[in-house]
Design a protein around this motif. Structure first.
Motif, PDB file in Angstrom:
ATOM      1  N   GLU A 122      46.427 -32.239  27.053  1.00 18.80           N
ATOM      2  CA  GLU A 122      45.093 -32.633  26.220  1.00 18.80           C
ATOM      3  C   GLU A 122      45.187 -33.408  25.105  1.00 18.80           C
ATOM      4  O   GLU A 122      46.222 -33.281  24.283  1.00 18.80           O
ATOM      5  N   VAL A 123      44.402 -34.417  24.835  1.00 19.42           N
ATOM      6  CA  VAL A 123      44.238 -34.939  23.330  1.00 19.42           C
ATOM      7  C   VAL A 123      43.503 -34.346  22.294  1.00 19.42           C
ATOM      8  O   VAL A 123      42.081 -33.836  22.569  1.00 19.42           O
ATOM      9  N   ALA A 124      44.175 -33.715  21.323  1.00 17.77           N
ATOM     10  CA  ALA A 124      43.575 -32.931  20.209  1.00 17.77           C
ATOM     11  C   ALA A 124      44.377 -33.073  19.080  1.00 17.77           C
ATOM     12  O   ALA A 124      45.635 -33.054  19.244  1.00 17.77           O
ATOM     13  N   ASP A 125      43.964 -32.899  18.050  1.00 13.03           N
ATOM     14  CA  ASP A 125      44.689 -32.708  16.475  1.00 13.03           C
ATOM     15  C   ASP A 125      45.331 -31.260  16.568  1.00 13.03           C
ATOM     16  O   ASP A 125      44.491 -30.432  16.722  1.00 13.03           O
ATOM     17  N   VAL A 126      46.423 -31.172  16.282  1.00 12.93           N
ATOM     18  CA  VAL A 126      47.283 -29.945  16.167  1.00 12.93           C
ATOM     19  C   VAL A 126      46.690 -28.990  15.100  1.00 12.93           C
ATOM     20  O   VAL A 126      46.672 -28.033  15.147  1.00 12.93           O
ATOM     21  N   ARG A 127      45.800 -29.902  14.126  1.00 15.36           N
ATOM     22  CA  ARG A 127      45.187 -28.868  12.797  1.00 15.36           C
ATOM     23  C   ARG A 127      44.059 -28.127  13.384  1.00 15.36           C
ATOM     24  O   ARG A 127      43.861 -27.279  12.815  1.00 15.36           O
ATOM     25  N   ASP A 128      43.160 -28.596  14.391  1.00 17.07           N
ATOM     26  CA  ASP A 128      42.320 -28.126  15.103  1.00 17.07           C
ATOM     27  C   ASP A 128      42.298 -27.555  16.383  1.00 17.07           C
ATOM     28  O   ASP A 128      41.379 -26.678  16.599  1.00 17.07           O
TER      29      ASP A 128
ATOM     30  N   ASN B  98      57.664 -30.197  17.784  1.00 12.33           N
ATOM     31  CA  ASN B  98      59.050 -30.828  17.617  1.00 12.33           C
ATOM     32  C   ASN B  98      58.602 -31.976  16.613  1.00 12.33           C
ATOM     33  O   ASN B  98      57.996 -33.213  17.019  1.00 12.33           O
ATOM     34  N   ALA B  99      59.280 -32.259  15.500  1.00  8.12           N
ATOM     35  CA  ALA B  99      58.999 -33.221  14.668  1.00  8.12           C
ATOM     36  C   ALA B  99      57.540 -33.775  14.413  1.00  8.12           C
ATOM     37  O   ALA B  99      57.218 -35.056  14.679  1.00  8.12           O
ATOM     38  N   VAL B 100      56.645 -32.798  14.095  1.00 10.20           N
ATOM     39  CA  VAL B 100      55.167 -33.360  14.013  1.00 10.20           C
ATOM     40  C   VAL B 100      54.579 -32.820  12.661  1.00 10.20           C
ATOM     41  O   VAL B 100      53.704 -33.489  12.025  1.00 10.20           O
ATOM     42  N   LEU B 101      55.257 -31.583  12.144  1.00 14.64           N
ATOM     43  CA  LEU B 101      54.528 -31.027  11.102  1.00 14.64           C
ATOM     44  C   LEU B 101      54.801 -31.904   9.773  1.00 14.64           C
ATOM     45  O   LEU B 101      53.960 -31.683   8.648  1.00 14.64           O
ATOM     46  N   GLN B 102      55.641 -32.922   9.793  1.00 13.87           N
ATOM     47  CA  GLN B 102      55.836 -33.754   8.396  1.00 13.87           C
ATOM     48  C   GLN B 102      54.399 -34.692   8.376  1.00 13.87           C
ATOM     49  O   GLN B 102      54.427 -35.301   7.147  1.00 13.87           O
ATOM     50  N   TRP B 103      53.759 -34.974   9.263  1.00  6.74           N
ATOM     51  CA  TRP B 103      52.442 -35.537   9.278  1.00  6.74           C
ATOM     52  C   TRP B 103      51.393 -34.615   8.808  1.00  6.74           C
ATOM     53  O   TRP B 103      50.169 -35.379   8.843  1.00  6.74           O
ATOM     54  N   VAL B 104      51.502 -33.626   8.799  1.00  2.97           N
ATOM     55  CA  VAL B 104      50.177 -32.615   8.634  1.00  2.97           C
ATOM     56  C   VAL B 104      50.484 -32.052   6.977  1.00  2.97           C
ATOM     57  O   VAL B 104      51.152 -31.195   6.693  1.00  2.97           O
ATOM     58  N   PRO B 105      49.709 -32.556   6.193  1.00  2.00           N
ATOM     59  CA  PRO B 105      49.524 -32.119   4.990  1.00  2.00           C
ATOM     60  C   PRO B 105      49.107 -30.793   4.789  1.00  2.00           C
ATOM     61  O   PRO B 105      48.362 -30.092   5.540  1.00  2.00           O
TER      62      PRO B 105
ATOM     63  N   ASP C  42      50.210 -23.717   5.249  1.00  2.00           N
ATOM     64  CA  ASP C  42      49.080 -22.732   5.783  1.00  2.00           C
ATOM     65  C   ASP C  42      48.787 -22.814   7.339  1.00  2.00           C
ATOM     66  O   ASP C  42      48.359 -21.857   7.779  1.00  2.00           O
ATOM     67  N   LEU C  43      49.069 -23.948   8.063  1.00  2.00           N
ATOM     68  CA  LEU C  43      48.823 -24.166   9.538  1.00  2.00           C
ATOM     69  C   LEU C  43      49.406 -23.089  10.086  1.00  2.00           C
ATOM     70  O   LEU C  43      49.364 -22.320  11.141  1.00  2.00           O
TER      71      LEU C  43
ATOM     72  N   GLY D 126      49.368 -16.166  14.119  1.00  2.00           N
ATOM     73  CA  GLY D 126      48.024 -15.585  14.290  1.00  2.00           C
ATOM     74  C   GLY D 126      48.042 -15.732  15.954  1.00  2.00           C
ATOM     75  O   GLY D 126      47.217 -14.887  16.601  1.00  2.00           O
ATOM     76  N   ASP D 127      48.141 -16.880  16.531  1.00  2.00           N
ATOM     77  CA  ASP D 127      47.811 -17.345  17.743  1.00  2.00           C
ATOM     78  C   ASP D 127      48.686 -16.748  18.722  1.00  2.00           C
ATOM     79  O   ASP D 127      48.444 -16.983  19.754  1.00  2.00           O
ATOM     80  N   LEU D 128      49.808 -16.398  18.145  1.00  2.00           N
ATOM     81  CA  LEU D 128      50.942 -15.874  18.998  1.00  2.00           C
ATOM     82  C   LEU D 128      50.573 -14.367  19.665  1.00  2.00           C
ATOM     83  O   LEU D 128      49.901 -13.778  18.934  1.00  2.00           O
ATOM     84  N   ALA D 129      50.953 -14.251  20.956  1.00  2.00           N
ATOM     85  CA  ALA D 129      50.913 -12.576  21.181  1.00  2.00           C
ATOM     86  C   ALA D 129      51.836 -11.911  20.627  1.00  2.00           C
ATOM     87  O   ALA D 129      52.827 -12.433  20.160  1.00  2.00           O
ATOM     88  N   GLU D 130      51.813 -10.638  20.694  1.00  2.00           N
ATOM     89  CA  GLU D 130      52.733  -9.814  19.975  1.00  2.00           C
ATOM     90  C   GLU D 130      53.949 -10.078  20.609  1.00  2.00           C
ATOM     91  O   GLU D 130      54.313 -10.182  21.929  1.00  2.00           O
TER      92      GLU D 130
END
Length: 252
Positions: free
Chosen positions: A80-86, A99-106, A110-111, A117-121
């Motif tokens: 799907e097309v979506a912003d990983v922040r949302d 993989n090599a994404v978070l450098q683009w996310v100020p 916090d994200l 929190g989105d992970l299963a136990e």
């Protein structure tokens, strides 16, 4: 994130070199039979498809903000097309890979807390980011942005948009995770003319080129290429291109 930040054709020019850190990262994930695996910032989807082979019983899903990157994504995973922040999962995730994404996310520290929190136990979060922002490939771009281009590009002359391994470890350990953090410097041997310039055109230069006209792009690339050739001279065997990367695997 900018939807045009990736140039798929140029990005694939060194697909082997770019994919190696992904496999080194995923190899440290200890999940045996996950049911739901998500690749956040999946790019063109080839690496996402490899997760189907790693965990054939899992539902594998890729998310990317660029329609151009996933329009020809391979069969196997869903995309799907979506912003990983949302993006938010409809159900808990067993493995999140980025993989090599978070450098683009100020503010991505916090994200990361939200992704945990989105992970299963018992779930796993695995990500890697470039750690080479002090290298000539990036310092040259920053220097150019501060020259006659500073009115147009000065705000892009940022320093490292990522943390160091210990900071990631501390942040995720405070959330109750067992954390494995490390760094690796790959020395890629790139082939072709202006190999270093071709590499950065696929990623680091995209936000800059998107602001410039065709003529301005030509002038910027000419000067950038000249400086990169001095920093990364071509040898008979190719162009040696050291690339430091930071890896983190957290087990919830």
């Amino acid at each position: 994130m900018d939807h045009d930040i990736w140039d798929p054709a140029i990005y694939r020019a060194y697909a082997g070199e770019r994919s190696r850190p992904f496999f080194d990262l995923v190899a440290r994930v200890g999940a045996e039979t996950p049911e739901y695996v998500v690749d956040l910032g999946c790019g063109s989807g080839e690496l996402t498809a490899s997760l189907c082979r790693r965990w054939p019983a899992a539902a594998v899903h890729g998310v990317d903000s660029s329609p151009a990157m996933i329009e020809d994504a391979p069969a196997g995973p869903t995309f799907e097309v979506a912003d990983v922040r949302d993006w938010r999962p409809a159900r808990p995730v067993d493995v999140i890979v980025s993989n090599a994404v978070l450098q683009w996310v100020p503010g991505h520290l916090d994200l990361l807390e939200r992704w945990i929190g989105d992970l299963a136990e018992g779930g796993w979060l695995a990500f890697q980011v470039p750690g080479n922002f002090g290298s000539p490939s990036h310092s040259i771009i920053r220097e150019l942005c501060r020259t006659e281009w500073r009115d147009r590009l000065g705000d892009l002359a940022q320093r490292a948009p990522v943390a160091e391994p210990v900071e990631y470890l501390s942040r995720l350990a405070a959330l109750g995770c067992a954390v494995d953090a490390w760094e690796t410097t790959y020395v890629h041997v790139l082939q072709g003319e202006d190999a270093a310039l071709t590499w950065v055109r696929g990623t680091a230069l995209r936000p800059i080129l998107d602001r410039l006209s065709a003529g301005e792009q030509e002038a910027f690339l000419a000067e950038c290429g000249r400086r990169l050739r001095e920093a990364y001279p071509r040898e008979p065997y190719g162009t040696a291109f050291p690339f430091r990367r930071i890896f983190v695997v957290a087990h919830k």
